[in-house]
Every structure is written in C-alpha cells, then in structure tokens.
Scaffold this motif. Structure first.
Motif: not given
Length: 141
Positions: A101-127
């Motif tokens: 999410v681009p700037a402008g928020f105070e808090r962002v919620l991200e849903v991480v899929p149960a499937d380990e192979s689908a978690r790559g993009p979430l790791r990138e967002r974490w970083k």
C-alpha cells in the motif's frame, strides 16, 4: 508511527475461505470505531467480499459497500475498493492486492495465505514496510 500487521491464516475455516478472515478483521475495525478501506485484488473479489459481509454474522450487520456504486462512500464504515476505483486513503487499510500500500495510512493489515508457496509476495511486502520504518507485527489466525 505507522504500523503493518500481518495475519497468518491457520484455522481451517479461514483456510477454506480466506475472505472470512477479512470479514473478521472488518468486524474488529467497526467495533473499534475505525473506518476501514479494503483494497480488493479484483472486482470479482470485491463482489465476493460484499456478498460474504451480508451473511458473515446473522446477528450483526457490517456496514459496507463497494466503491463506485453509491455516492456516500465517505460515510460507510467498511469501503471495499476494486482496482479500478481510487477512493481516498483511510487511516486503516486492509490490503488484498499484490503490491504494498502506498503511503497515507496509519495502519495496514495484510492477510498471509495458508499455502507456504504463496507467501513470497508477503515476505517482500514485510521487507518493504520494514524499509519504510513501520512497526511490524505478526498474528496467527
């Protein structure tokens, strides 16, 4: 300071229907009095979430609508935005899209899929959020 919360899907009901977790997080936002912007990945997902919010809890209505459908979007507590809509950013944003999410928020919620192979993009967002200096938290759901 801005914050990012990552919700890891674990419970069977959320594994079977990940959008139920989105409804649960939306209910928490409504109960805490925080207007929520949900960034849906597609119009189909926005419509599915809209339908699910009507039936999510038979005892409680979650005030929500899909952006671009009615006029009074600023008033509704949960606004679901498909990619073709660009409503104003809110302090609390739930992101279902592939990009951070681009700037402008105070808090962002991200849903991480149960499937380990689908978690790559979430790791990138974490970083990404980490590099912006956000407070990061992980929650098992």
């Amino acid at each position: 300071m801005a914050r990012a919360d990552f919700y890891l899907i674990g419970k069977p009901r959320f594994r079977e229907q990940p959008l139920l977790l989105v409804c649960e997080l939306a209910r928490r936002a409504v109960h805490s009095g925080q207007p929520l912007l949900v960034l849906a990945a597609s119009m189909a997902q926005a419509e599915a979430l809209d339908d699910l919010m009507w039936s999510f809890d038979p005892d409680e209505f979650l005030p929500h609508q899909v952006a671009g459908v009615e006029e009074d979007e600023d008033e509704v507590e949960v606004l679901i935005a498909p990619p073709e809509q660009s409503p104003p950013m809110r302090a609390l944003v739930l992101n279902l899209r592939d990009a951070p999410v681009p700037a402008g928020f105070e808090r962002v919620l991200e849903v991480v899929p149960a499937d380990e192979s689908a978690r790559g993009p979430l790791r990138e967002r974490w970083k990404h959020y980490q590099s912006l200096g956000l407070d990061l938290a992980k929650h098992d759901m």
